[in-house]
Write a protein that holds these residues in place. Sequence first.
Motif, PDB file in Angstrom:
ATOM      1  N   LYS A   1     -56.571  37.981  29.172  1.00 43.95           N
ATOM      2  CA  LYS A   1     -55.257  38.801  29.306  1.00 43.95           C
ATOM      3  C   LYS A   1     -55.199  39.717  28.196  1.00 43.95           C
ATOM      4  CE  LYS A   1     -53.724  33.782  29.789  1.00 43.95           C
ATOM      5  NZ  LYS A   1     -52.682  32.642  29.247  1.00 43.95           N
ATOM      6  N   THR A   2     -54.385  40.733  29.109  1.00 41.94           N
ATOM      7  CA  THR A   2     -53.886  41.790  27.869  1.00 41.94           C
ATOM      8  C   THR A   2     -52.229  41.956  28.164  1.00 41.94           C
ATOM      9  OG1 THR A   2     -53.776  43.508  29.827  1.00 41.94           O
ATOM     10  CG2 THR A   2     -55.744  43.228  28.595  1.00 41.94           C
ATOM     11  N   ASP A   3     -51.497  42.741  27.519  1.00 40.57           N
ATOM     12  CA  ASP A   3     -50.314  42.818  27.493  1.00 40.57           C
ATOM     13  C   ASP A   3     -49.779  42.846  28.884  1.00 40.57           C
ATOM     14  OD1 ASP A   3     -50.267  42.342  24.713  1.00 40.57           O
ATOM     15  OD2 ASP A   3     -49.872  44.566  24.278  1.00 40.57           O
ATOM     16  N   PHE A   4     -50.432  43.589  29.745  1.00 40.75           N
ATOM     17  CA  PHE A   4     -50.080  43.866  30.991  1.00 40.75           C
ATOM     18  C   PHE A   4     -50.930  43.306  32.103  1.00 40.75           C
ATOM     19  CE2 PHE A   4     -49.681  47.741  28.129  1.00 40.75           C
ATOM     20  CZ  PHE A   4     -48.140  47.822  28.278  1.00 40.75           C
ATOM     21  N   THR A   5     -52.045  42.830  31.898  1.00 42.09           N
ATOM     22  CA  THR A   5     -52.907  42.418  33.179  1.00 42.09           C
ATOM     23  C   THR A   5     -53.310  40.849  32.946  1.00 42.09           C
ATOM     24  OG1 THR A   5     -53.387  44.365  33.490  1.00 42.09           O
ATOM     25  CG2 THR A   5     -54.822  42.858  34.625  1.00 42.09           C
ATOM     26  N   LYS A   6     -53.637  40.025  33.786  1.00 44.27           N
ATOM     27  CA  LYS A   6     -54.208  38.723  33.543  1.00 44.27           C
ATOM     28  C   LYS A   6     -55.252  38.802  34.607  1.00 44.27           C
ATOM     29  CE  LYS A   6     -50.340  36.008  31.831  1.00 44.27           C
ATOM     30  NZ  LYS A   6     -49.626  34.898  32.162  1.00 44.27           N
ATOM     31  N   TYR A   7     -56.467  38.149  34.153  1.00 45.40           N
ATOM     32  CA  TYR A   7     -57.730  38.403  34.830  1.00 45.40           C
ATOM     33  C   TYR A   7     -58.166  36.987  35.160  1.00 45.40           C
ATOM     34  CZ  TYR A   7     -57.945  43.144  33.389  1.00 45.40           C
ATOM     35  OH  TYR A   7     -57.637  44.356  33.110  1.00 45.40           O
ATOM     36  N   LEU A   8     -58.916  36.910  36.648  1.00 46.49           N
ATOM     37  CA  LEU A   8     -59.393  35.406  36.893  1.00 46.49           C
ATOM     38  C   LEU A   8     -60.723  36.094  38.087  1.00 46.49           C
ATOM     39  CD1 LEU A   8     -57.987  33.790  39.840  1.00 46.49           C
ATOM     40  CD2 LEU A   8     -56.520  35.687  38.745  1.00 46.49           C
ATOM     41  N   LYS A   9     -61.377  35.036  38.418  1.00 45.35           N
ATOM     42  CA  LYS A   9     -62.267  35.070  39.258  1.00 45.35           C
ATOM     43  C   LYS A   9     -62.262  34.545  40.755  1.00 45.35           C
ATOM     44  CE  LYS A   9     -65.877  36.475  35.894  1.00 45.35           C
ATOM     45  NZ  LYS A   9     -67.130  36.771  35.598  1.00 45.35           N
TER      46      LYS A   9
ATOM     47  N   GLY B   1     -57.387  40.712  39.060  1.00 46.10           N
ATOM     48  CA  GLY B   1     -56.467  40.855  37.924  1.00 46.10           C
ATOM     49  C   GLY B   1     -55.004  41.014  38.771  1.00 46.10           C
ATOM     50  N   PHE B   2     -53.996  40.906  37.921  1.00 47.60           N
ATOM     51  CA  PHE B   2     -52.522  40.995  38.364  1.00 47.60           C
ATOM     52  C   PHE B   2     -52.023  41.781  37.166  1.00 47.60           C
ATOM     53  CE2 PHE B   2     -53.534  37.031  40.390  1.00 47.60           C
ATOM     54  CZ  PHE B   2     -53.314  37.213  41.932  1.00 47.60           C
ATOM     55  N   SER B   3     -51.564  43.022  37.638  1.00 51.32           N
ATOM     56  CA  SER B   3     -50.870  43.759  36.525  1.00 51.32           C
ATOM     57  C   SER B   3     -49.449  44.021  36.535  1.00 51.32           C
ATOM     58  CB  SER B   3     -51.614  45.056  36.610  1.00 51.32           C
ATOM     59  OG  SER B   3     -50.960  46.234  35.629  1.00 51.32           O
ATOM     60  N   SER B   4     -48.912  43.970  35.318  1.00 52.05           N
ATOM     61  CA  SER B   4     -47.268  44.070  35.510  1.00 52.05           C
ATOM     62  C   SER B   4     -47.182  45.618  35.157  1.00 52.05           C
ATOM     63  CB  SER B   4     -46.638  43.072  34.267  1.00 52.05           C
ATOM     64  OG  SER B   4     -47.281  43.132  33.052  1.00 52.05           O
ATOM     65  N   TYR B   5     -47.893  46.466  34.673  1.00 53.07           N
ATOM     66  CA  TYR B   5     -47.481  47.826  34.287  1.00 53.07           C
ATOM     67  C   TYR B   5     -46.864  48.536  34.637  1.00 53.07           C
ATOM     68  CZ  TYR B   5     -48.781  52.090  31.940  1.00 53.07           C
ATOM     69  OH  TYR B   5     -48.503  53.510  31.303  1.00 53.07           O
ATOM     70  N   PRO B   6     -45.602  49.200  34.338  1.00 53.61           N
ATOM     71  CA  PRO B   6     -45.732  49.560  32.772  1.00 53.61           C
ATOM     72  C   PRO B   6     -44.935  48.480  31.976  1.00 53.61           C
ATOM     73  CG  PRO B   6     -44.155  50.652  34.043  1.00 53.61           C
ATOM     74  CD  PRO B   6     -44.772  49.824  35.183  1.00 53.61           C
ATOM     75  N   ASP B   7     -44.451  47.327  32.537  1.00 58.96           N
ATOM     76  CA  ASP B   7     -43.832  46.525  31.631  1.00 58.96           C
ATOM     77  C   ASP B   7     -44.623  45.182  31.382  1.00 58.96           C
ATOM     78  OD1 ASP B   7     -41.282  47.778  32.041  1.00 58.96           O
ATOM     79  OD2 ASP B   7     -41.088  46.785  34.144  1.00 58.96           O
ATOM     80  N   PRO B   8     -44.564  44.783  30.238  1.00 57.46           N
ATOM     81  CA  PRO B   8     -45.504  43.413  29.654  1.00 57.46           C
ATOM     82  C   PRO B   8     -45.184  42.604  30.422  1.00 57.46           C
ATOM     83  CG  PRO B   8     -44.182  44.572  27.804  1.00 57.46           C
ATOM     84  CD  PRO B   8     -43.572  45.265  29.010  1.00 57.46           C
ATOM     85  N   TRP B   9     -46.235  41.597  30.599  1.00 51.96           N
ATOM     86  CA  TRP B   9     -46.327  40.345  31.216  1.00 51.96           C
ATOM     87  C   TRP B   9     -45.212  39.418  31.346  1.00 51.96           C
ATOM     88  CZ3 TRP B   9     -49.584  39.594  35.525  1.00 51.96           C
ATOM     89  CH2 TRP B   9     -49.291  38.384  36.227  1.00 51.96           C
TER      90      TRP B   9
END
Length: 113
Positions: free
Chosen positions: A88-96, A104-112
């Motif tokens: 996980k980052t501030d903006f994106t969560k990753y899985l396989k 991944g799923f990205s909320s950029y430009p807003d934090p998750w």
Amino acid sequence: MIHHIAISTQNPETLKNFYISIPGLSFEKDHFYRDGGLRSSWFLAGTIRIMIEKEEISKAPHALIFSATKKEERDLIDSLFGNSFIEKTDFTKYLKDPDGNRLGFSSYPDPWN
């Protein structure tokens, strides 16, 4: 412009069943070999197609990142995949996915949040 993204797999039915659960993707159609085996499944992500295609050797992209800009989308994604996230980052969560491809799923430009 991107026309489509092709994701290769040895198990198209397994990946189809996984990708059909991703919010925002809509199943478009299947294509079959003459013997009736599943050759590919097509999904739409807005105007971009994602094609799950049978290949003996996987040549999938490094990562496929979906947009999750609305809080309702992020809440749904968390409820569906919350236990599957590997990073996980501030903006994106990753899985396989079931073939080990990175999503991944990205909320950029807003934090998750």
